[in-house]
Design a protein around this motif. Structure first.
Motif, PDB file in Angstrom:
ATOM      1  N   THR A  52      14.058  58.182 -14.250  1.00  0.00           N
ATOM      2  CA  THR A  52      12.615  57.789 -14.426  1.00  0.00           C
ATOM      3  C   THR A  52      12.663  56.648 -14.873  1.00  0.00           C
ATOM      4  OG1 THR A  52      11.207  60.008 -14.791  1.00  0.00           O
ATOM      5  CG2 THR A  52      10.333  57.643 -15.337  1.00  0.00           C
ATOM      6  N   LEU A  53      13.245  55.685 -16.331  1.00  0.00           N
ATOM      7  CA  LEU A  53      13.651  54.642 -15.789  1.00  0.00           C
ATOM      8  C   LEU A  53      14.066  53.944 -14.749  1.00  0.00           C
ATOM      9  CD1 LEU A  53      14.112  55.300 -20.414  1.00  0.00           C
ATOM     10  CD2 LEU A  53      12.187  54.793 -19.379  1.00  0.00           C
ATOM     11  N   GLU A  54      15.205  54.375 -14.346  1.00  0.00           N
ATOM     12  CA  GLU A  54      16.179  53.294 -13.887  1.00  0.00           C
ATOM     13  C   GLU A  54      15.072  53.542 -12.549  1.00  0.00           C
ATOM     14  OE1 GLU A  54      19.407  54.030 -10.266  1.00  0.00           O
ATOM     15  OE2 GLU A  54      19.459  55.197 -11.694  1.00  0.00           O
ATOM     16  N   ALA A  55      14.072  54.554 -11.615  1.00  0.00           N
ATOM     17  CA  ALA A  55      12.673  54.786 -10.778  1.00  0.00           C
ATOM     18  C   ALA A  55      11.652  53.049 -11.033  1.00  0.00           C
ATOM     19  CB  ALA A  55      12.179  55.572 -10.194  1.00  0.00           C
ATOM     20  N   LEU A  56      11.688  53.524 -11.869  1.00  0.00           N
ATOM     21  CA  LEU A  56      10.671  52.180 -12.732  1.00  0.00           C
ATOM     22  C   LEU A  56      10.967  50.996 -13.237  1.00  0.00           C
ATOM     23  CD1 LEU A  56       8.595  53.939 -15.342  1.00  0.00           C
ATOM     24  CD2 LEU A  56       7.713  53.564 -13.536  1.00  0.00           C
ATOM     25  N   ALA A  57      12.336  50.674 -13.357  1.00  0.00           N
ATOM     26  CA  ALA A  57      12.830  49.432 -13.132  1.00  0.00           C
ATOM     27  C   ALA A  57      12.719  48.550 -12.118  1.00  0.00           C
ATOM     28  CB  ALA A  57      14.298  49.314 -13.997  1.00  0.00           C
ATOM     29  N   ASP A  58      12.840  49.608 -10.699  1.00  0.00           N
ATOM     30  CA  ASP A  58      13.595  49.485  -9.012  1.00  0.00           C
ATOM     31  C   ASP A  58      12.165  48.654  -8.943  1.00  0.00           C
ATOM     32  OD1 ASP A  58      15.325  50.133  -9.463  1.00  0.00           O
ATOM     33  OD2 ASP A  58      15.847  51.957  -7.878  1.00  0.00           O
ATOM     34  N   VAL A  59      10.455  49.613  -9.708  1.00  0.00           N
ATOM     35  CA  VAL A  59       9.468  49.256  -9.468  1.00  0.00           C
ATOM     36  C   VAL A  59       8.857  47.525  -9.813  1.00  0.00           C
ATOM     37  CG1 VAL A  59       7.256  49.802  -9.256  1.00  0.00           C
ATOM     38  CG2 VAL A  59       8.942  51.662  -8.349  1.00  0.00           C
ATOM     39  N   GLU A  60       9.604  47.902 -10.870  1.00  0.00           N
ATOM     40  CA  GLU A  60       9.222  46.249 -11.393  1.00  0.00           C
ATOM     41  C   GLU A  60      10.385  44.924 -11.128  1.00  0.00           C
ATOM     42  OE1 GLU A  60       8.000  45.200 -14.534  1.00  0.00           O
ATOM     43  OE2 GLU A  60       7.277  47.174 -15.142  1.00  0.00           O
ATOM     44  N   ALA A  61      11.102  45.219 -10.195  1.00  0.00           N
ATOM     45  CA  ALA A  61      11.894  44.482  -9.961  1.00  0.00           C
ATOM     46  C   ALA A  61      11.574  43.863  -7.912  1.00  0.00           C
ATOM     47  CB  ALA A  61      13.270  44.481  -9.895  1.00  0.00           C
ATOM     48  N   GLY A  62      10.752  45.560  -7.684  1.00  0.00           N
ATOM     49  CA  GLY A  62       9.679  44.933  -6.183  1.00  0.00           C
ATOM     50  C   GLY A  62      10.911  45.417  -5.033  1.00  0.00           C
ATOM     51  N   ARG A  63      12.474  46.830  -5.764  1.00  0.00           N
ATOM     52  CA  ARG A  63      12.793  47.134  -4.358  1.00  0.00           C
ATOM     53  C   ARG A  63      12.418  48.444  -4.265  1.00  0.00           C
ATOM     54  NH1 ARG A  63      16.689  44.943  -8.708  1.00  0.00           N
ATOM     55  NH2 ARG A  63      16.751  47.453 -10.122  1.00  0.00           N
ATOM     56  N   LEU A  64      11.063  48.511  -3.761  1.00  0.00           N
ATOM     57  CA  LEU A  64      10.366  49.421  -3.401  1.00  0.00           C
ATOM     58  C   LEU A  64      10.164  49.912  -1.776  1.00  0.00           C
ATOM     59  CD1 LEU A  64       7.014  48.263  -4.598  1.00  0.00           C
ATOM     60  CD2 LEU A  64       8.605  50.020  -5.041  1.00  0.00           C
ATOM     61  N   VAL A  65      10.492  50.716  -1.188  1.00  0.00           N
ATOM     62  CA  VAL A  65      10.028  51.057   0.615  1.00  0.00           C
ATOM     63  C   VAL A  65       8.886  51.165   0.829  1.00  0.00           C
ATOM     64  CG1 VAL A  65      11.746  52.708   2.440  1.00  0.00           C
ATOM     65  CG2 VAL A  65      12.815  51.628   0.606  1.00  0.00           C
ATOM     66  N   ASP A  66       8.515  51.218   2.274  1.00  0.00           N
ATOM     67  CA  ASP A  66       7.381  51.223   2.486  1.00  0.00           C
ATOM     68  C   ASP A  66       6.908  52.410   2.754  1.00  0.00           C
ATOM     69  OD1 ASP A  66       4.379  49.082   3.689  1.00  0.00           O
ATOM     70  OD2 ASP A  66       5.646  50.373   4.924  1.00  0.00           O
ATOM     71  N   HIS A  67       5.522  52.652   2.702  1.00  0.00           N
ATOM     72  CA  HIS A  67       5.970  54.311   3.037  1.00  0.00           C
ATOM     73  C   HIS A  67       5.417  54.423   4.260  1.00  0.00           C
ATOM     74  CE1 HIS A  67       3.672  58.561   1.892  1.00  0.00           C
ATOM     75  NE2 HIS A  67       3.227  58.184   3.249  1.00  0.00           N
ATOM     76  N   ARG A  68       5.499  53.475   4.976  1.00  0.00           N
ATOM     77  CA  ARG A  68       5.270  54.177   6.366  1.00  0.00           C
ATOM     78  C   ARG A  68       6.667  53.990   7.042  1.00  0.00           C
ATOM     79  NH1 ARG A  68       0.546  50.356   6.234  1.00  0.00           N
ATOM     80  NH2 ARG A  68       1.984  48.427   6.233  1.00  0.00           N
ATOM     81  N   ALA A  69       7.378  53.633   6.638  1.00  0.00           N
ATOM     82  CA  ALA A  69       8.795  53.111   6.940  1.00  0.00           C
ATOM     83  C   ALA A  69       9.750  54.534   6.392  1.00  0.00           C
ATOM     84  CB  ALA A  69       9.600  52.135   6.332  1.00  0.00           C
ATOM     85  N   ILE A  70       8.878  55.094   5.194  1.00  0.00           N
ATOM     86  CA  ILE A  70       9.532  56.621   5.230  1.00  0.00           C
ATOM     87  C   ILE A  70       8.748  58.229   6.111  1.00  0.00           C
ATOM     88  CG2 ILE A  70       9.940  58.054   3.461  1.00  0.00           C
ATOM     89  CD1 ILE A  70      11.222  55.950   2.478  1.00  0.00           C
TER      90      ILE A  70
END
Length: 88
Positions: A52-70
């Motif tokens: 969870t902490l790793e995922a939150l760090a990814d979000v904070e860093a902007g490492r996201l995948v667009d929902h439509r792409a998924i």
């Protein structure tokens, strides 16, 4: 031997019966089973927290995948030409 403490928990009878059956089947004490189960659960919770902490760090860093792409990728999995997994 490491210092120990007694922890007490009330559990439903059916759960206690399952512990007793397992203890008899594998010839271990109820205490041994409870220690193993608690240690395994705590390990899983520690791992879940770290992820969870790793995922939150990814979000904070902007490492996201667009929902439509998924959704497009997931929909393509049943096709003859599935798309590669989207990346951040």
């Amino acid at each position: 031997m490491a210092a120990t403490r007694v922890l007490t928990a009330h559990v439903p009878n059916d759960l206690a019966d399952r512990v007793d059956l397992l203890a008899a089947r594998i010839e271990r004490s109820r205490e041994w089973i409870m220690r193993q189960a608690l240690a395994a659960w705590l390990d899983r919770e520690d791992e879940r927290h770290a992820l969870t902490l790793e995922a939150l760090a990814d979000v904070e860093a902007g490492r996201l995948v667009d929902h439509r792409a998924i959704l497009s990728w997931a929909d393509s999995l049943s096709s003859e030409t599935p798309l590669p997994p989207p990346s951040a």
